[in-house]
Design a protein around this motif. Structure first.
Motif, PDB file in Angstrom:
ATOM      1  N   TYR A 134      -7.165  37.795  41.824  1.00 53.27           N
ATOM      2  CA  TYR A 134      -8.023  36.119  41.561  1.00 53.27           C
ATOM      3  C   TYR A 134      -7.795  35.684  43.264  1.00 53.27           C
ATOM      4  N   GLU A 135      -8.811  34.341  43.113  1.00 49.81           N
ATOM      5  CA  GLU A 135      -9.193  33.978  44.489  1.00 49.81           C
ATOM      6  C   GLU A 135      -7.929  33.059  45.080  1.00 49.81           C
ATOM      7  N   PHE A 136      -7.646  33.156  46.087  1.00 51.71           N
ATOM      8  CA  PHE A 136      -6.941  32.772  46.521  1.00 51.71           C
ATOM      9  C   PHE A 136      -6.560  30.971  46.284  1.00 51.71           C
ATOM     10  N   MET A 137      -5.019  30.846  45.956  1.00 51.39           N
ATOM     11  CA  MET A 137      -5.046  29.374  46.035  1.00 51.39           C
ATOM     12  C   MET A 137      -4.041  28.747  47.270  1.00 51.39           C
ATOM     13  N   PRO A 138      -4.440  28.452  48.490  1.00 44.91           N
ATOM     14  CA  PRO A 138      -3.469  27.709  49.390  1.00 44.91           C
ATOM     15  C   PRO A 138      -2.065  27.267  49.048  1.00 44.91           C
ATOM     16  N   ASN A 139      -2.561  26.177  48.269  1.00 44.24           N
ATOM     17  CA  ASN A 139      -1.457  25.313  47.827  1.00 44.24           C
ATOM     18  C   ASN A 139      -0.266  25.848  46.103  1.00 44.24           C
ATOM     19  N   GLY A 140      -0.595  26.725  46.066  1.00 41.21           N
ATOM     20  CA  GLY A 140      -0.003  28.143  45.421  1.00 41.21           C
ATOM     21  C   GLY A 140      -0.651  27.065  43.936  1.00 41.21           C
TER      22      GLY A 140
ATOM     23  N   ASP B 233       4.712  16.280  55.342  1.00 47.52           N
ATOM     24  CA  ASP B 233       5.037  15.157  55.653  1.00 47.52           C
ATOM     25  C   ASP B 233       5.408  13.800  54.274  1.00 47.52           C
ATOM     26  N   ARG B 234       4.570  14.225  53.648  1.00 46.70           N
ATOM     27  CA  ARG B 234       3.459  13.170  52.983  1.00 46.70           C
ATOM     28  C   ARG B 234       4.688  13.863  51.038  1.00 46.70           C
ATOM     29  N   GLN B 235       4.022  12.731  50.102  1.00 47.79           N
ATOM     30  CA  GLN B 235       4.530  13.311  48.623  1.00 47.79           C
ATOM     31  C   GLN B 235       2.618  12.947  48.082  1.00 47.79           C
ATOM     32  N   LEU B 236       3.035  14.378  47.255  1.00 48.03           N
ATOM     33  CA  LEU B 236       2.715  13.956  45.976  1.00 48.03           C
ATOM     34  C   LEU B 236       1.278  12.836  45.203  1.00 48.03           C
ATOM     35  N   ASP B 237       0.905  12.031  45.777  1.00 47.60           N
ATOM     36  CA  ASP B 237       0.364  10.976  45.645  1.00 47.60           C
ATOM     37  C   ASP B 237       0.052  10.478  44.709  1.00 47.60           C
ATOM     38  N   CYS B 238      -0.493   9.223  43.872  1.00 43.72           N
ATOM     39  CA  CYS B 238      -0.068   8.869  42.250  1.00 43.72           C
ATOM     40  C   CYS B 238      -1.896   9.277  41.949  1.00 43.72           C
ATOM     41  N   GLN B 239      -3.281   9.275  43.124  1.00 40.75           N
ATOM     42  CA  GLN B 239      -4.203   9.571  42.416  1.00 40.75           C
ATOM     43  C   GLN B 239      -4.513  11.063  42.575  1.00 40.75           C
ATOM     44  N   THR B 240      -3.533  11.586  43.480  1.00 38.29           N
ATOM     45  CA  THR B 240      -4.158  13.388  43.560  1.00 38.29           C
ATOM     46  C   THR B 240      -3.508  13.755  42.592  1.00 38.29           C
TER      47      THR B 240
ATOM     48  N   PHE C 187      -2.729  28.812  24.724  1.00 34.51           N
ATOM     49  CA  PHE C 187      -1.395  29.047  24.562  1.00 34.51           C
ATOM     50  C   PHE C 187      -0.210  28.934  25.581  1.00 34.51           C
ATOM     51  N   ASP C 188      -0.237  28.961  26.806  1.00 35.62           N
ATOM     52  CA  ASP C 188       0.509  28.368  27.881  1.00 35.62           C
ATOM     53  C   ASP C 188       0.494  28.111  29.379  1.00 35.62           C
ATOM     54  N   ILE C 189      -0.247  26.425  28.488  1.00 34.15           N
ATOM     55  CA  ILE C 189      -0.562  25.665  29.467  1.00 34.15           C
ATOM     56  C   ILE C 189       0.590  24.149  30.200  1.00 34.15           C
ATOM     57  N   LYS C 190       1.065  25.567  31.576  1.00 33.89           N
ATOM     58  CA  LYS C 190       2.576  24.751  31.675  1.00 33.89           C
ATOM     59  C   LYS C 190       1.942  24.324  33.075  1.00 33.89           C
ATOM     60  N   PRO C 191       3.163  23.034  33.954  1.00 36.67           N
ATOM     61  CA  PRO C 191       2.559  23.292  35.827  1.00 36.67           C
ATOM     62  C   PRO C 191       2.521  24.452  36.252  1.00 36.67           C
ATOM     63  N   HIS C 192       3.914  25.572  35.553  1.00 34.88           N
ATOM     64  CA  HIS C 192       3.945  26.870  36.301  1.00 34.88           C
ATOM     65  C   HIS C 192       1.588  27.716  36.772  1.00 34.88           C
ATOM     66  N   ASN C 193       1.611  27.314  35.521  1.00 30.23           N
ATOM     67  CA  ASN C 193      -0.008  27.887  35.602  1.00 30.23           C
ATOM     68  C   ASN C 193      -1.135  27.417  35.697  1.00 30.23           C
ATOM     69  N   ILE C 194      -0.596  25.869  35.923  1.00 28.28           N
ATOM     70  CA  ILE C 194      -2.191  25.990  37.324  1.00 28.28           C
ATOM     71  C   ILE C 194      -1.874  25.867  38.841  1.00 28.28           C
ATOM     72  N   LEU C 195      -3.093  26.389  39.192  1.00 28.53           N
ATOM     73  CA  LEU C 195      -2.976  26.759  40.915  1.00 28.53           C
ATOM     74  C   LEU C 195      -3.783  25.336  41.104  1.00 28.53           C
ATOM     75  N   LEU C 196      -3.609  25.406  42.962  1.00 31.73           N
ATOM     76  CA  LEU C 196      -4.475  24.897  43.553  1.00 31.73           C
ATOM     77  C   LEU C 196      -4.670  24.843  45.264  1.00 31.73           C
ATOM     78  N   ASP C 197      -5.966  24.623  44.672  1.00 31.46           N
ATOM     79  CA  ASP C 197      -6.911  24.876  46.558  1.00 31.46           C
ATOM     80  C   ASP C 197      -6.486  24.247  47.419  1.00 31.46           C
ATOM     81  N   GLU C 198      -6.917  24.369  48.449  1.00 31.94           N
ATOM     82  CA  GLU C 198      -7.081  23.643  49.669  1.00 31.94           C
ATOM     83  C   GLU C 198      -7.345  22.651  49.546  1.00 31.94           C
ATOM     84  N   ASN C 199      -7.047  21.925  48.819  1.00 30.96           N
ATOM     85  CA  ASN C 199      -8.367  20.384  48.338  1.00 30.96           C
ATOM     86  C   ASN C 199      -7.294  19.213  47.142  1.00 30.96           C
ATOM     87  N   PHE C 200      -6.292  20.427  47.015  1.00 30.31           N
ATOM     88  CA  PHE C 200      -5.987  20.033  45.624  1.00 30.31           C
ATOM     89  C   PHE C 200      -6.405  20.378  44.327  1.00 30.31           C
ATOM     90  N   CYS C 201      -7.264  21.095  44.235  1.00 30.89           N
ATOM     91  CA  CYS C 201      -8.059  20.922  42.545  1.00 30.89           C
ATOM     92  C   CYS C 201      -7.390  21.712  41.744  1.00 30.89           C
TER      93      CYS C 201
END
Length: 250
Positions: free
Chosen positions: A26-32, A47-54, A80-94
């Motif tokens: 698959y394509e590489f997701m820098p933010n895992g 040094d920052r927390q994942l903010d509300c808008q993100t 059938f397996d939507i969960k945080p582990h199966n959501i990957l984030l690109d460099e812009n947190f998309c």
């Protein structure tokens, strides 16, 4: 999967195999994985927390990805397996929906699907998936899993905790629901103003609609997108979830 194309769906580039070892590329997701950032104890980027808008943008992005799977493909794909582990984030947190190992393909006209045995992850499985007494399995089962994930985004904690303490003895959706109707603050560091509080409140109402026990009372994922993009004051608070709390591990 090679024929799917959406900004919120992971791109399958190819595959490789050597003997009994096989892999999808698959394509590489820098933010895992989103799982590493969603919870209060580890939701820090540099040094920052994942903010509300993100968080809000991720919630809408995942919903749009599911809408594409349910309505935008030539064949309907139920994840059938939507969960945080199966959501990957690109460099812009998309967010990108990944891991289709439990997915089922059906025609776009099919509203009810037939599966054998439960599939999914504890804490995110819709009740009808493991007991047909709750209703028929359909695209609404993905909506339930999505709703549980968004509740975790709101509460910044897992909906299932192995270490049960005084704060987690209440069934997680009930804890969130009680916060909503009592108009109290969650006390999250990510909420800094009224604008962000409104987004969190909107995510809460939508997710509580998504986890209604009866699949017919849950919104479609298209309606979920519409609700998230609308105004919070126009959303009606759903009935309190009445399903039982899942058992925790000993």
């Amino acid at each position: 999967m090679s024929r799917t194309s959406h900004v919120n769906i992971i791109a399958l580039l190819g595959f490789c195999f050597q003997g009994s070892k096989r892999a999808l590329v698959y394509e590489f997701m820098p933010n895992g994985s989103f799982e590493k950032l969603i919870y209060e104890e580890n939701a820090v980027i540099g040094d920052r927390q994942l903010d509300c808008q993100t968080l809000y943008d991720i919630a809408i992005g995942v919903a749009r990805g599911l809408e594409y799977l349910h309505k935008g493909c030539n064949t309907r794909i139920l994840h059938f397996d939507i969960k945080p582990h199966n959501i990957l984030l690109d460099e812009n947190f998309c967010p990108k929906i990944s891991d289709f190992g439990l997915a089922k393909v059906c025609t776009r006209k099919e509203s009810i699907v037939s599966i054998f045995g439960a599939r999914g992850t504890a804490g995110y499985i819709a009740p009808e998936v493991f007991s047909r007494n709750f209703g028929a399995v359909s695209h609404k089962s993905d909506v339930y899993s999505y709703g549980m994930m968004v509740l975790e985004m709101v509460g910044r904690r897992r909906n299932l905790k192995v270490e049960v303490d005084a704060s987690s003895e209440i069934y997680f959706p009930h804890w969130i629901y009680n916060w909503l109707v009592s108009n109290q603050e969650l006390g999250l560091r990510s909420i800094r103003n009224e604008f962000e509080d409104e987004k969190v409140r909107k995510m809460t109402i939508v997710s509580l609609w998504c986890i209604q026990t009866n699949p017919s009372t849950r919104p479609s994922i298209s309606k979920v997108v519409e609700m998230l993009e609308g105004r919070a004051e126009l959303l009606q608070v759903p009935p309190k979830p009445f399903w039982f709390s899942p058992p925790t591990s000993p």
